[in-house]
Design an enzyme around this catalytic site. Structure first.
Site, short mmCIF file in Angstrom:
data_model
loop_
_atom_site.label_atom_id
_atom_site.label_comp_id
_atom_site.label_asym_id
_atom_site.label_seq_id
_atom_site.Cartn_x
_atom_site.Cartn_y
_atom_site.Cartn_z
N TYR B 288 40.43 38.95 26.30
CA TYR B 288 41.23 37.72 26.20
C TYR B 288 40.42 36.60 25.56
O TYR B 288 39.33 36.27 26.03
CB TYR B 288 41.70 37.31 27.59
CG TYR B 288 42.83 36.30 27.57
CD1 TYR B 288 44.15 36.73 27.54
CD2 TYR B 288 42.57 34.94 27.58
CE1 TYR B 288 45.19 35.81 27.53
CE2 TYR B 288 43.60 34.02 27.56
CZ TYR B 288 44.91 34.46 27.54
OH TYR B 288 45.94 33.55 27.53
N TYR B 338 48.62 34.33 19.26
CA TYR B 338 48.37 33.97 20.66
C TYR B 338 49.68 34.05 21.43
O TYR B 338 50.53 33.17 21.34
CB TYR B 338 47.75 32.58 20.79
CG TYR B 338 47.38 32.28 22.23
CD1 TYR B 338 46.37 33.01 22.85
CD2 TYR B 338 48.06 31.34 22.97
CE1 TYR B 338 46.04 32.78 24.17
CE2 TYR B 338 47.73 31.11 24.30
CZ TYR B 338 46.72 31.83 24.90
OH TYR B 338 46.40 31.61 26.21
#
Ligand SMILES: [Zn+2]
Lengths: 151, 384
Positions: B288, B338
């Site tokens: 992440y 994203y």
């Protein structure tokens, strides 16, 4: 929630005074940095909450701090930001570890004096580890923010 | 009795929309389209979907998904909190539901129009409950400011530099340059570009921050047995962890004993406890990356190196294709899209199918992680 206003007239965000944070904000208004301690085992904790995570007591005893600490970390925000903050950018936000208990770290601003704006210190002069002491600036009738001045 | 979910379920189907600054159609429509497409990829009729797992910040409710895709009867539904920390948990909780018989065909998804929507932090019109009342009034307003504080401390304690953060940004960009679906597919990035970029919150510059994207993605999870009969090769969910460590505060994690030992550390313990593999066995990782800093911190938390060694781990092309541990092979949140990390899940599945645009030769295991700095989750995928 006791305070209605979310921002000052200039657009700076105000804290929310709730049952848990009330003694902290009462302290700053009185010119004291008060941190919640456990009424049973005595350990300090932050942010304030109903129960001591170490002994599970729900009895609190607020302690007055010396007001001294050191810069633990900091950032220099640049736009885009909320307008009131953007007008002062680049400014600094510091995290200060308190001398009384370095595991208690408060977010704040390093300023030239208690009334100076949040961009009043040259960002290039800020370093982790610098010694600071607390000062207080009334933000509204209800709220006084703690801020930090270098020793 | 072995109650572990190890290899008992698999990802049988995945799908995604285009990624763009602005997409046509509502988040609801994109979610439904992408879920149906993931079912199609698996060769399963959407009426069979009986499990739904999503993030608490997902704007499309289960009732709307169910009535749009024509699901017959949903028997399991759950949402996972803490923003991007919940991504892998949507997959993990779907796997738990299928492994325990609470669902047979579970779908995990994310649909978000952020590129064309507003900035979540930009409203002054919200109250500031704890912990935000302790940070926002001082101008610590955005996620970049909050993670910037941890970044500066990380640099100070361990000697990490902007060059290390640039290693992360450049690795993601180089992988995105190989991926035609990546928003940054055609945009090259050099170290000089990185060093010259404008500040967002010193020490973080523009290229330390993730993209702003419209997009939707979904994955279909079924039993390992059923997955072997599906259209695509099965990708087993080998192990799954979640982590909410002691005295943690989401994003402004400054009030625990060691703020640089984030939620990935606890999540990692759970993940490896139920795994046949160790970090040394992992062939490729999707980590992440809302901010570059989260990658070195996660490399440490998941045990690829010691504490404080995450920054130097990125040296010498180690996290690029061909390196010791290729990371974010589709470009990640920094350079593909994203969407709170769901693209890391779909890329992990592609790596295990052998269909990535930056395929790691012979890859048999892929770690996928969710947000560090918030209560988090991770899955270890295994090639079928
Ligand atoms: Zn106590």
């Amino acid at each position: 929630m006791m305070g209605d206003a979310l921002t000052t007239d200039e657009g700076f965000l105000l804290p929310v005074r709730d049952e848990e944070s009330e003694p902290f904000w009462e302290g700053t208004r009185a010119g004291e940095l008060r941190i919640q301690g456990c009424g049973s085992c005595g350990r300090l904790r932050f942010p304030p909450r109903p129960m001591c995570p170490w002994c599970r007591s729900t009895v609190s005893s607020w302690k007055i701090m010396s007001g001294r600490g050191t810069v633990w970390s900091f950032v220099i925000p640049h736009p885009p930001l909320l307008p009131a903050y953007g007008e002062l950018a680049p400014y600094n936000v510091v995290v200060v570890a308190l001398e009384d208990d370095p595991s208690i770290r408060l977010v704040g601003n390093l300023v030239a004096d208690s009334e100076a704006p949040i961009n009043s210190v040259d960002p290039a002069s800020i370093e982790i580890g610098q010694a600071v002491r607390v000062a207080f600036q009334p933000l509204s009738d209800e709220f006084t923010l703690p801020r930090w001045i270098r020793e | 009795m072995d109650t572990s979910i190890k290899d008992r379920t698999a990802v049988a189907g995945i799908a995604q929309t285009r990624f763009a600054k602005s997409l046509e159609g509502s988040e609801k429509r994109l979610a439904c389209e992408v879920i149906v497409a993931a079912c199609e990829d698996a060769g399963i009729d959407p009426s069979e979907v009986d499990g739904l797992c999503s993030y608490t910040m997902e704007n499309t409710a289960e009732v709307d998904i169910a009535k749009n895709i024509g699901a017959d009867n949903i028997t399991y539904f759950s949402q996972i909190a803490y923003g991007g920390g919940g991504g892998c948990a949507t997959l993990g909780q779907a796997a738990m539901a299928v492994a325990t018989g609470q669902a047979r065909v579970a779908v995990a998804w994310r649909s978000r129009k952020r590129g064309s929507g507003g900035r979540p932090w930009a409203s002054a019109n919200v109250g500031l409950p704890t912990p935000l009342q302790w940070s926002r009034p001082f101008g610590l307003l955005r996620p970049a400011d909050e993670i910037g504080v941890l970044t500066r401390r990380y640099m100070h304690e361990y000697g990490a530099t902007r060059d290390h953060l640039a290693n992360v940004a450049l690795a993601c960009r180089r992988h995105a340059n190989m991926n035609p679906n990546a928003m940054m597919h055609e945009k090259k990035l050099t170290r000089e570009d990185y060093m010259a970029a404008r500040w967002i919150s010193e020490p973080l510059c523009l290229f330390d921050n993730c993209l702003e994207t419209d997009g939707a993605l979904a994955a279909v999870i079924v039993s390992a047995e059923r997955a072997r009969d599906c259209r695509q090769p099965p990708v087993y969910i080998h192990s799954f962890g979640q982590g909410l460590p002691s005295q943690h505060h989401t994003m402004v994690n400054y009030w625990c004993e060691d703020p640089l030992r984030g939620p990935s550390w606890g999540c990692s313990e759970q993940l490896w406890r139920h795994s046949d593999f160790t970090p040394a066995d992992v062939d490729v990782a999707q980590i992440y990356d809302a901010f570059t800093t989260l990658i070195p911190l996660s490399l440490e938390g998941y045990g690829f190196c010691g504490k404080g060694e995450g920054a130097s781990f990125t040296e010498g092309g180690a996290i690029e294709l061909g390196g010791r541990l290729p990371v974010n092979t589709s470009g990640g949140g920094l350079s593909e899209a994203y969407v709170h990390g769901f693209n890391l899940i779909t890329e992990g599945v592609r790596q295990m199918r052998g269909t990535s645009t930056a395929q790691v030769d012979g890859a048999e295991t892929c770690l996928v992680t969710s947000g560090e700095g918030v209560p988090t989750s991770a899955v270890l995928l295994r090639k079928g």
